[in-house]
Design an enzyme around this catalytic site. Sequence first.
Site, PDB file in Angstrom:
ATOM      1  N   GLU A 268       0.835  -1.209   0.000  1.00 55.86           N
ATOM      2  CA  GLU A 268       0.000   0.000   0.000  1.00 55.86           C
ATOM      3  C   GLU A 268       0.864   1.251   0.000  1.00 55.86           C
ATOM      4  O   GLU A 268       0.875   2.006   0.973  1.00 55.86           O
ATOM      5  CB  GLU A 268      -0.843   0.047   1.278  1.00 55.86           C
ATOM      6  CG  GLU A 268      -1.827  -1.047   1.421  1.00 55.86           C
ATOM      7  CD  GLU A 268      -2.402  -1.081   2.831  1.00 55.86           C
ATOM      8  OE1 GLU A 268      -1.934  -0.345   3.720  1.00 55.86           O
ATOM      9  OE2 GLU A 268      -3.328  -1.849   3.022  1.00 55.86           O
ATOM     10  N   ARG A 307       4.856  19.076   6.750  1.00 54.25           N
ATOM     11  CA  ARG A 307       5.817  18.022   7.096  1.00 54.25           C
ATOM     12  C   ARG A 307       7.087  18.549   7.784  1.00 54.25           C
ATOM     13  O   ARG A 307       7.548  17.944   8.755  1.00 54.25           O
ATOM     14  CB  ARG A 307       6.187  17.191   5.858  1.00 54.25           C
ATOM     15  CG  ARG A 307       4.998  16.461   5.245  1.00 54.25           C
ATOM     16  CD  ARG A 307       5.399  15.435   4.209  1.00 54.25           C
ATOM     17  NE  ARG A 307       6.022  14.276   4.794  1.00 54.25           N
ATOM     18  CZ  ARG A 307       7.316  14.046   4.858  1.00 54.25           C
ATOM     19  NH1 ARG A 307       8.179  14.893   4.335  1.00 54.25           N
ATOM     20  NH2 ARG A 307       7.776  12.970   5.442  1.00 54.25           N
ATOM     21  N   TYR A 311       7.039  16.799  11.294  1.00 52.28           N
ATOM     22  CA  TYR A 311       7.921  15.622  11.374  1.00 52.28           C
ATOM     23  C   TYR A 311       9.401  15.998  11.295  1.00 52.28           C
ATOM     24  O   TYR A 311      10.247  15.108  11.100  1.00 52.28           O
ATOM     25  CB  TYR A 311       7.630  14.668  10.201  1.00 52.28           C
ATOM     26  CG  TYR A 311       6.199  14.233  10.062  1.00 52.28           C
ATOM     27  CD1 TYR A 311       5.550  13.570  11.105  1.00 52.28           C
ATOM     28  CD2 TYR A 311       5.485  14.453   8.883  1.00 52.28           C
ATOM     29  CE1 TYR A 311       4.236  13.151  10.968  1.00 52.28           C
ATOM     30  CE2 TYR A 311       4.173  14.032   8.740  1.00 52.28           C
ATOM     31  CZ  TYR A 311       3.556  13.388   9.792  1.00 52.28           C
ATOM     32  OH  TYR A 311       2.269  12.972   9.650  1.00 52.28           O
ATOM     33  N   CYS A 337       1.041  32.954  11.088  1.00 49.58           N
ATOM     34  CA  CYS A 337       1.372  33.546  12.375  1.00 49.58           C
ATOM     35  C   CYS A 337       1.643  32.430  13.390  1.00 49.58           C
ATOM     36  O   CYS A 337       0.886  32.198  14.330  1.00 49.58           O
ATOM     37  CB  CYS A 337       0.238  34.468  12.818  1.00 49.58           C
ATOM     38  SG  CYS A 337       0.739  35.492  14.179  1.00 49.58           S
ATOM     39  N   GLU A 338       2.675  31.686  13.116  1.00 48.44           N
ATOM     40  CA  GLU A 338       3.222  30.593  13.939  1.00 48.44           C
ATOM     41  C   GLU A 338       4.670  30.484  13.474  1.00 48.44           C
ATOM     42  O   GLU A 338       5.006  30.957  12.397  1.00 48.44           O
ATOM     43  CB  GLU A 338       2.589  29.247  13.607  1.00 48.44           C
ATOM     44  CG  GLU A 338       1.132  29.094  13.874  1.00 48.44           C
ATOM     45  CD  GLU A 338       0.814  28.649  15.282  1.00 48.44           C
ATOM     46  OE1 GLU A 338       1.721  28.124  15.950  1.00 48.44           O
ATOM     47  OE2 GLU A 338      -0.331  28.847  15.691  1.00 48.44           O
ATOM     48  N   TYR A 365       1.411  13.764   1.384  1.00 49.15           N
ATOM     49  CA  TYR A 365       1.091  14.432   2.647  1.00 49.15           C
ATOM     50  C   TYR A 365       1.407  15.931   2.572  1.00 49.15           C
ATOM     51  O   TYR A 365       1.811  16.547   3.547  1.00 49.15           O
ATOM     52  CB  TYR A 365       1.817  13.754   3.834  1.00 49.15           C
ATOM     53  CG  TYR A 365       1.606  12.256   3.800  1.00 49.15           C
ATOM     54  CD1 TYR A 365       0.373  11.712   4.138  1.00 49.15           C
ATOM     55  CD2 TYR A 365       2.605  11.388   3.349  1.00 49.15           C
ATOM     56  CE1 TYR A 365       0.143  10.342   4.046  1.00 49.15           C
ATOM     57  CE2 TYR A 365       2.383  10.015   3.264  1.00 49.15           C
ATOM     58  CZ  TYR A 365       1.156   9.505   3.607  1.00 49.15           C
ATOM     59  OH  TYR A 365       0.932   8.157   3.511  1.00 49.15           O
TER      60      TYR A 365
HETATM   61  C1  LIG Z   1      -2.672   1.754   6.570  1.00 50.47           C
HETATM   62  C2  LIG Z   1      -1.684   2.519   5.760  1.00 50.47           C
HETATM   63  N1  LIG Z   1      -1.234   2.001   4.601  1.00 50.47           N
HETATM   64  C3  LIG Z   1      -0.347   2.670   3.824  1.00 50.47           C
HETATM   65  C4  LIG Z   1       0.148   3.912   4.187  1.00 50.47           C
HETATM   66  C5  LIG Z   1       1.114   4.609   3.276  1.00 50.47           C
HETATM   67  O1  LIG Z   1       2.349   4.870   3.844  1.00 50.47           O
HETATM   68  P1  LIG Z   1       3.496   5.602   3.005  1.00 50.47           P
HETATM   69  O2  LIG Z   1       2.938   6.902   2.546  1.00 50.47           O
HETATM   70  O3  LIG Z   1       4.634   5.738   3.923  1.00 50.47           O
HETATM   71  O4  LIG Z   1       3.798   4.752   1.833  1.00 50.47           O
HETATM   72  C6  LIG Z   1      -0.284   4.474   5.387  1.00 50.47           C
HETATM   73  C7  LIG Z   1       0.249   5.782   5.812  1.00 50.47           C
HETATM   74  O5  LIG Z   1       0.407   6.101   6.931  1.00 50.47           O
HETATM   75  C8  LIG Z   1      -1.232   3.768   6.189  1.00 50.47           C
HETATM   76  O6  LIG Z   1      -1.675   4.297   7.328  1.00 50.47           O
END
Ligand SMILES: Cc1ncc(COP(=O)(O)O)c(C=O)c1O
Length: 418
Positions: A268, A307, A311, A337-338, A365
């Site tokens: 994924e 990000r 992070y 304003c941060e 993201y």
């Molecule tokens: C359940 C799940 N699958 C896949 C991803 C994708 O992760 P990445 O963007 O690091 O590939 C995320 C991201 O947090 C996730 O929560």
Amino acid sequence: MQLTNQTYQIQGVNVLAIADEFGLPLYVYDADKIIEKIGSLRSSFSGVNLKIKYAAKALTNVSILKLMRQQGVDIEVVSVNEARIARMAGFEPAQIMYTPSGNAWSEIQEALEMGFQLNADSLPLLEQIGQTYGNRYPVALRINPNIAEGGNFKIQTGHGDSKFGIPYSYREQIKAVTEQYGIPVVGLHIHTGSDFKDGNTFLKIADVLFDLATDYPDLQFIDFGSGFKVRYREDDYATDLAELGTKVSAAFRSFCDRYGRELELCFEPGKLLVSESGHLLAGVNVVKETPTRTFVQVDSGLNHLIRPMMYDAYHDIKNVSNPSGDEKTYTVVGYICETDTFATDRALPDVQAGDVLSFENAGAYGFSMASNYNARFRPAEVLVYEGKPYLIRQRETFEDLVRGQVDVAVLNSEVIDV
Ligand SMILES: Cc1ncc(COP(=O)(O)O)c(C=O)c1O
């Protein structure tokens, strides 16, 4: 984005011309990069029955989802609204895996009734499914393997203290509840986190999944989630897809032999597919000297790319207007304003007010975590596809900002038409 004849280009299109045509701030995505990443993941796993499910949360624009579908990629969603956007992009319900994280029961029911593949993340949820639907809906199980991996603590989801998934130590309880109601278990899933520092973590995950698989004879897929590390800096470690493909495919094939059937191997990826394709273009409002620093203040901020602040992520910055200028040291900040610092003491080619900067690796993201904080508009979005830039999200307007706000009569205030 390539520097050719002192001009930054995406698929041969001048980035400054894109900024001129569509305005700033602007997210620009390169479709070729996305297609290239899908291709390298596929070719690295060519020896197994691979299914790629794009993690829609990384970048949820309907045109990006359409591109994924056109490339034969399925989709992973975390909310019913993400799934609706996937449906708008043409995905069939069976191509959509729905992974809740403690979502409301009413939303889970909606997802089940819409025909998405549920990836159950808790024992109470399994119990509720059993009580309400008996054996009607096949599920996948999201397992927490108690493995701590990921670029930083906020993006580690598989450690023992994390809210995500069903702890592996509950193996017997999971079996008991699925057997009690006859809930068909068709998939096992682990997503341990993002940005693995060590590709071998996927093999540790494999051990857990393959072991658990012996409890479930009717599996159709094993899903390794994500964790692919992309390169934010030139000298960054990035997941070696070819090496990963060789190692994980070998382990998977021998598992399938033991299991007695060939299953689907799923990943994924979010970041891997879209991060590098995305560039956040922002204009320089002010270059401001203080006794300690030279600040570059851009018409963007944590409301568009959070990000770096959330992070501590590093994003390369290009001065698109002046690629070959003499380098100077700048601290690049936003207009919010941060304290929204993109980069501290960064060497950049000479920056002047009016220049266009590009924040690199901003596809994942970036827009999807953008907000209207400080009553600012979110950026427009453009996709460069087959050598042409297409607007895929309009610039917001003041009406967009105030839509949904209710001016209650009881406050009896005079409303000024703006
Ligand atoms: C359940 C799940 N699958 C896949 C991803 C994708 O992760 P990445 O963007 O690091 O590939 C995320 C991201 O947090 C996730 O929560």
